[in-house]
Design a protein around this motif. Structure first.
Motif: not given
Length: 272
Positions: A103-104, A114-124
Motif C-alpha cells: 500500500d506504500a 481500489t485495484e484500479d487506482c493509479v499509484p501516487d507514491p510520496v516516499t522512496p
C-alpha cells in the motif's frame, strides 16, 4: 506444482514456504544472507540485483510458479530493479509470477484505494514498489500483483516486537493515532497468495485486513493480547511529527475477496 519463493527467508516468505510445503508442492526458496530452517525445502542463495543470477536460477529450477516476496525498504536496486529481473526471467521461461507489492504505492490523499487506482507514491520505498509494479505489468502481463498492508503475526512480526519494547520502556518512540492501515495476518496473506498462484487470475489484487486501524490502536490490541499495559504505550500524531509519508491508506479488497476461499480477517479479530 513446483514453486519458487524469492525472498523465502523473510517474514512473509517463511510462511509462504511453510504453507506451500504443507500443501505438498515441490518448494525452493531463495535467501540473501541466511537460509531458512524449513525441512523438505531447497534453499538457494540469490541476490535479485544480479540479473544473470536471477535468470540462471529461475531457468534451472523449472518452476511452475514464482512468488516474489523479496524487498529491502531503503534499497531501490532490490525492491524495484530486482523485481524487474524476476519479471523478465519468468517471462522468458513462460513461468507464472505472483509479485508482492504494498500500500506504500499510494499517498493516502484518497484514503480508500481500489485495484484500479493509479499509484501516487510520496516516499522512496513507495516509488520503488510502484516502479516494480510497472516492470511486472509490462514484462509479464499475465502476472498477479498482490498489494498488501502492514503484516502481523502471532507475536513474531517487527511491529509486534516494537509494541512490546515500547510497552516495557525498552526503547523510545511513538505510535501514531493518525497513521491508519489495514493490517493483515501473515497466515491469511500467505494463503491468499498461494490461492492466487494456483488460479488463472491476473493483474492487481488487494489482499489486506478487513479493519482500518491506527498504529496506536493496533499497538493497544497487541499489548493487551500479550498481557502488557497498553496505557504505557506512547502515542501522538504523525501530522505533528512532520514525518514525510502517507498517513491514512486503506486497501479496498472488495473485488478480490469473492475470488478467495481465504477470509481476510481484521486486526480486531485476529489480534487476541
Amino acid at each position: 506444482m513446483r514453486i519458487l519463493i524469492v525472498g523465502g527467508s523473510g517474514f512473509l516468505g517463511r510462511e509462504l514456504v511453510r504453507q506451500c510445503a504443507t500443501e505438498g508442492h515441490v518448494v525452493a526458496a531463495t535467501y540473501l544472507t541466511r537460509p531458512g530452517t524449513a525441512a523438505g525445502v531447497t534453499w538457494l542463495p540469490l541476490d535479485v540485483r544480479d540479473r544473470g543470477a536471477v535468470a540462471g536460477l529461475i531457468g534451472a529450477f523449472g518452476s511452475d510458479v514464482v512468488i516474489n516476496a523479496a524487498f529491502r525498504q531503503p534499497d531501490w536496486a532490490t525492491t524495484a530493479v530486482g523485481a524487474a529481473h524476476v519479471a523478465i526471467a519468468t517471462s522468458a521461461n513462460d513461468t507464472r509470477l505472483v509479485h508482492v507489492s504494498s500500500d506504500a504505492v499510494f499517498s493516502g490523499e484518497a484514503i480508500t484505494y481500489t485495484e484500479d487506482c493509479v499509484p501516487d507514491p510520496v516516499t522512496p520505498y513507495g516509488a520503488a514498489k510502484a516502479a516494480a509494479e510497472t516492470a511486472v505489468r509490462v514484462t509479464n502481463p499475465a502476472a498477479v500483483i498482490v498489494r498488501t498492508s502492514l503484516i502481523i503475526g502471532d507475536g513474531d512480526s517487527s511491529h509486534e516486537a516494537l509494541v512490546r519494547s515500547l510497552a516495557v520502556g525498552g526503547m523510545r518512540g511513538i505510535l501514531f493515532t493518525d497513521d491508519v492501515r489495514c493490517p493483515v495476518h501473515v497466515r491469511d496473506l500467505a494463503a491468499a497468495i498461494v490461492e492466487l498462484a494456483c488460479s488463472d487470475r491476473a493483474g492487481i489484487h488487494h489482499v489486506a485486513g478487513a479493519d482500518a486501524v491506527s498504529r496506536y490502536e493496533l499497538g493497544c490490541l497487541i499489548a493487551r493480547r500479550d498481557g502488557l499495559d497498553s496505557a504505557r504505550l506512547p502515542f501522538g500524531r504523525r501530522a505533528d511529527a512532520g514525518l514525510r509519508g502517507p498517513m491514512d491508506v486503506r486497501l479496498d479488497c472488495g473485488r478480490t475477496q469473492p475470488h478467495l476461499a481465504t477470509r481476510l480477517r481484521g486486526a480486531r479479530e485476529f489480534v487476541r
